[in-house]
Design a protein around this motif. Sequence first.
Motif, mmCIF file in Angstrom:
data_model
loop_
_atom_site.group_PDB
_atom_site.id
_atom_site.type_symbol
_atom_site.label_atom_id
_atom_site.label_comp_id
_atom_site.label_asym_id
_atom_site.label_seq_id
_atom_site.Cartn_x
_atom_site.Cartn_y
_atom_site.Cartn_z
ATOM 1 N N ASP A 111 9.998 5.967 8.454
ATOM 2 C CA ASP A 111 9.386 5.210 9.550
ATOM 3 C C ASP A 111 8.100 5.821 10.103
ATOM 4 N N LEU A 112 7.990 7.155 10.067
ATOM 5 C CA LEU A 112 6.874 7.788 10.782
ATOM 6 C C LEU A 112 5.742 8.243 9.864
ATOM 7 N N ALA A 113 6.097 8.698 8.659
ATOM 8 C CA ALA A 113 5.048 9.224 7.782
ATOM 9 C C ALA A 113 4.080 8.105 7.404
ATOM 10 N N PRO A 114 2.779 8.283 7.672
ATOM 11 C CA PRO A 114 1.818 7.235 7.307
ATOM 12 C C PRO A 114 1.701 7.130 5.786
ATOM 13 N N ARG A 115 1.524 5.904 5.303
ATOM 14 C CA ARG A 115 1.315 5.691 3.871
ATOM 15 C C ARG A 115 -0.104 5.215 3.646
ATOM 16 N N GLY A 116 -0.444 5.064 2.381
ATOM 17 C CA GLY A 116 -1.785 4.559 2.026
ATOM 18 C C GLY A 116 -2.071 3.232 2.691
ATOM 19 N N GLU A 117 -1.074 2.341 2.699
ATOM 20 C CA GLU A 117 -1.312 1.005 3.263
ATOM 21 C C GLU A 117 -1.574 1.088 4.763
ATOM 22 N N ASP A 118 -0.989 2.119 5.401
ATOM 23 C CA ASP A 118 -1.236 2.265 6.845
ATOM 24 C C ASP A 118 -2.703 2.535 7.116
ATOM 25 N N ILE A 119 -3.287 3.390 6.279
ATOM 26 C CA ILE A 119 -4.706 3.710 6.453
ATOM 27 C C ILE A 119 -5.542 2.451 6.217
ATOM 28 N N ARG A 120 -5.188 1.718 5.169
ATOM 29 C CA ARG A 120 -5.954 0.497 4.856
ATOM 30 C C ARG A 120 -5.829 -0.533 5.966
#
Lengths: 288, 263
Positions: free
Chosen positions: A162-171
Amino acid sequence: MKSATFTEVQPNAEPAPVKTGTVIYRQSAWTRLTHWIWAIAIFFLLLSGLQIFNAHPALYIGKQSGFAFDNSVLRFTAEDTPAGPKGYTTVFGHRFDTTGVFGLSGPASDREARGFPSWATIPSYQDLATGRVIHFFFAWVLSITLLLWLIASLINGHIRRDLAPRGEDIRHLPRDIADHARLRFHHTGRYNTLQKFSYGIVLFILLPLMILTGLAMSPSMDSVIPFLTDILGGRQTARTIHFTVMVLLVLFFVVHIVMVLAAGPINELRSIITGWYRTDPPTGEKET
Amino acid sequence: MPGFRINRRRFLTGAALGASGIALAGCDAFDSVSDTDNKVRHVLERANDLTYRVQRLLGGRNSLAQEYTEADIRQPQRPNGSTAPDDDTYKGLLANNFADWRLEITGLVENPLSLSREQLMAMPSRTQITRHDCVEGWSCIAKWTGVPLSLVLDEAKVKPQARYAVFYCLDNIDQDEDGPIKYYGSVDMVDARHPQTILAYGLNGGPLPVENGAPLRVRVERQLGYKMPKYLSKIELVDSFGDIGDGRGGYWEDRGYDWYGGI
């Protein structure tokens, strides 16, 4: 369309009724319990902390407090002026009249020289001893709960999932900022990008920094881990950081409450109390 | 209406309610905890026992407070509490430059002592540049010179049942219906025998000034300033401080401050 995402968070979902969305189990018992313990602990830590600060309402940079020299960055003072008593706030050498709030406050007929006003401190009157008793009790509560949460969330996958940002979060970040600015929310099983960032900053940076700067102010801890005080720039700098992090946590709290209210307080509160959360219907608003 | 659409009126109402809740938060709802007999307070105070145990576990007997350099001495030591004791006995001793002053070591010792300032100054001394942290939040770095308390305790031959050193002072810090109240305080034997715990008679290279506790004050470098009484006249070794003052171990402790001032 995000039908794929919905399938992911509803592993055993039937094709969801088009209009109502689906209620999913979103928050684990650990997350909910620690959330509310922190809410209570931080409430008391804040108001007892302001009580403690009021005993010497000034902040400095360095190892010590300058009395014969000036290394202060913030100071609340009260002064008698020809126009009556006034409260002043001095920030980096710039002085502002803050009568009624900082420096001097209370009913107009009975003004009192104090850093933060009575309504912002526990106890309401000047009582450093009691402020310390309350502060250190809840400091232990906060620290132990944070440690338990960290262990539980590593084990149950809350941090990774739930908390760790992923690539899609940055995009998605620019679009997510635009959506928040327009108070447009997408209710899915996941935290959105700004949620991940803000919760991550609070849990992994601000709260640990609060505990470390608190420990750095303890003369006994300084004898055990003197490097901590040095890394933080000296005891008085540590105290200033402690105060600054408090301000950041208060800002987080205000935004957090506004977001809960804007996103639908019933649904948001239900999820952090019972764990159950109603997601948007898949054919609801289109994400563009 | 779908639940996720923002109803602005509901949003503003909620925001206003939330804001007023915050404004009411502090108020006086928790003032009863100020009473030192309050039961909730007693529960909260247990956290101080925990802090004491954990810090003793981590620091042990000999973890040293940070020491600084001459360059860090940038100002006179800021005085606090009593700065000019209004007490006839003290004034008489001061008028005679403390020639008649004595430090008594009593209580659970085999060899009670009565030491003059000259006798104390003839003992081996320790000089340390340390940071004084006041419970109010400020800090001040100064150079202190004095005799390690452990040497004085060794000479007095402390009995094994002694658990605390109680410091009695000459200054009248306060007044009540029974007359003046004199400052006092106490530390455990670990801090009493700590290598940096000294009976200081010198400050920043000169004699200890009256405002900082002349003729003698104690330095307990791992604790806050209120644990370092000034204007010392007597040190009593006890197994309990329950019968002294209001029984909480010191003047400020009797007024609700933690007995352990390590944080």
